[in-house]
Every structure is written in C-alpha cells, then in structure tokens.
Design a protein around this motif. Structure first.
Motif, PDB file in Angstrom:
ATOM      1  N   MET A 162      -4.088   2.939   8.997  1.00 13.78           N
ATOM      2  CA  MET A 162      -3.909   3.684   7.587  1.00 13.78           C
ATOM      3  C   MET A 162      -3.706   5.140   7.644  1.00 13.78           C
ATOM      4  SD  MET A 162      -6.113   3.370   4.511  1.00 13.78           S
ATOM      5  CE  MET A 162      -6.854   5.138   4.728  1.00 13.78           C
ATOM      6  N   LYS A 163      -2.377   5.481   7.193  1.00 14.88           N
ATOM      7  CA  LYS A 163      -1.972   6.866   7.395  1.00 14.88           C
ATOM      8  C   LYS A 163      -1.712   7.635   6.155  1.00 14.88           C
ATOM      9  CE  LYS A 163       1.189   9.528  10.070  1.00 14.88           C
ATOM     10  NZ  LYS A 163       1.795  10.595   9.361  1.00 14.88           N
ATOM     11  N   LEU A 164      -2.237   8.529   5.840  1.00 17.66           N
ATOM     12  CA  LEU A 164      -2.237   9.490   4.334  1.00 17.66           C
ATOM     13  C   LEU A 164      -1.047  10.513   4.495  1.00 17.66           C
ATOM     14  CD1 LEU A 164      -3.024   9.967   1.403  1.00 17.66           C
ATOM     15  CD2 LEU A 164      -4.698  11.617   2.730  1.00 17.66           C
ATOM     16  N   GLU A 165      -0.077  10.363   3.638  1.00 16.55           N
ATOM     17  CA  GLU A 165       0.845  11.533   3.839  1.00 16.55           C
ATOM     18  C   GLU A 165       0.937  11.819   2.372  1.00 16.55           C
ATOM     19  OE1 GLU A 165       4.684  10.586   6.255  1.00 16.55           O
ATOM     20  OE2 GLU A 165       3.623   8.648   6.279  1.00 16.55           O
ATOM     21  N   PHE A 195       0.649   8.807  -0.208  1.00 15.89           N
ATOM     22  CA  PHE A 195       1.521   7.748   0.103  1.00 15.89           C
ATOM     23  C   PHE A 195       0.249   7.110   1.364  1.00 15.89           C
ATOM     24  CE2 PHE A 195       5.022   9.789  -1.401  1.00 15.89           C
ATOM     25  CZ  PHE A 195       5.506   9.002  -2.220  1.00 15.89           C
ATOM     26  N   ILE A 196      -0.067   5.786   1.171  1.00 14.71           N
ATOM     27  CA  ILE A 196      -0.631   5.320   2.405  1.00 14.71           C
ATOM     28  C   ILE A 196       0.210   4.115   2.714  1.00 14.71           C
ATOM     29  CG2 ILE A 196      -2.560   3.851   3.147  1.00 14.71           C
ATOM     30  CD1 ILE A 196      -4.601   5.831   1.603  1.00 14.71           C
ATOM     31  N   ASP A 197       0.909   4.082   3.937  1.00 15.07           N
ATOM     32  CA  ASP A 197       1.504   3.104   4.540  1.00 15.07           C
ATOM     33  C   ASP A 197       2.790   3.036   3.643  1.00 15.07           C
ATOM     34  OD1 ASP A 197      -0.183   2.933   6.587  1.00 15.07           O
ATOM     35  OD2 ASP A 197      -1.286   1.080   5.522  1.00 15.07           O
ATOM     36  N   GLY A 198       3.373   4.056   3.041  1.00 15.93           N
ATOM     37  CA  GLY A 198       4.579   3.904   1.993  1.00 15.93           C
ATOM     38  C   GLY A 198       4.065   3.615   0.774  1.00 15.93           C
ATOM     39  N   GLU A 199       3.001   3.127   0.446  1.00 17.58           N
ATOM     40  CA  GLU A 199       2.676   3.043  -1.105  1.00 17.58           C
ATOM     41  C   GLU A 199       1.941   4.272  -1.837  1.00 17.58           C
ATOM     42  OE1 GLU A 199      -0.325   0.412  -3.838  1.00 17.58           O
ATOM     43  OE2 GLU A 199      -0.658   0.364  -1.541  1.00 17.58           O
TER      44      GLU A 199
END
Length: 162
Positions: A1-4, A58-62
């Motif tokens: 899980m990556k936060l952007e 965004f987390i995993d694009g969401e």
C-alpha cells in the motif's frame, strides 16, 4: 500500500465529488449537494488560478483524501475540502496530518500567514484534529470580510504561521 499526495485539477472532479459527497451526505447526514459546492466542478479556476491549491491523497491509485486552500487575500487562505475516506482515517495512515502539513508548507512558501477554516458542529473528530494542530477557535464575527463562507459551517478556526 503506497500513499501518494499530489495537486489535482478538473480531471479529478468526479472522484473528488464522489469522495466528498459520500462522507458529507451518507456518513454525517449533512444536507449539502454538489449544487452547494460548484467549486468541485472547477477546481483549477476556483483554487489554483486564484493562488491556492487542491491536493488529493491516493492509495494504489484510489482517491482516499483531499484538502484544498482558497487564497482569499494577499496573505490569507481558507482550508476547504478536508476529507479522508472512513477506512483510511486515524493515526495508522496519518493521511489528514500529512495533507494538512502539505497545505501549511504551501502557505509558508507562498507567504500566506493566516489560515482560516469553517467546519460543522457534528464533525467532532475534525474539531479535535484542528485543535491538536494548534488552530484556535474563533467567533464567526471575527472572520475577515472576504472569508469564503460555506452555508453549512458553524464553527471557525484560525492559525497564524510564519
């Protein structure tokens, strides 16, 4: 899980509307519609072109979180659209804190010294969050004349930053 976290524009309007209205209407039963918040349909002109910004988490694009800054005076701005999806709230993810810190850094870089915000009495966790972050509760009457008031807001905060 990556936060952007990144600034977002009109291309994300639909996702932002979905995130924000779901929280406002379904979770907190606040009687507010998209018609009450036309800024969400014109993120770029309402926020960015005026000297503020709008960020998405965004987390995993969401899209799971948002925060925005309306610059309404040379050195003053208002926090708007601070929302984090229920499943991603809390210290474990720390999304709200990271979003607020990004907004405050933006204000410092752009010589915005006074940050104001309005919130709603039922949003107790939001009030505790702002107070933990050294925002002071103020009376509606003491808001700057140009503060962009939202009709639903009934509690107001201010912080001075250098």
């Amino acid at each position: 899980m990556k936060l952007e976290i990144q600034p977002i524009g009109n291309a994300y309007s639909e996702q932002a509307i979905d995130l924000i209205l779901t929280i406002q209407q379904k979770e907190f039963n606040i009687p507010i519609t998209i018609q009450d918040q036309p800024d969400l349909l014109q993120i770029e002109s309402f926020y960015q072109e005026a000297g503020g910004n709008f960020w998405g988490a965004f987390i995993d694009g969401e899209l799971v979180g948002s925060i925005a800054l309306v610059k309404f005076e040379e050195r003053a701005g208002a926090v708007r659209k601070m929302f984090v999806k229920k499943e991603f709230r809390g210290r474990e993810f720390n999304i709200a804190q990271i979003l607020l810190e990004i907004l405050i850094s933006f204000c410092r870089e752009n010589n915005i010294h006074d940050i104001y915000l309005g919130t709603i009495n039922v949003l107790k966790a939001a009030q505790r969050f702002y107070e933990r972050n050294e925002f002071s509760k103020i009376e509606k009457e003491t808001l700057p004349a140009k503060f962009p008031l939202m009709s639903a807001d009934d509690i107001f905060y201010h912080i001075k930053i250098n």
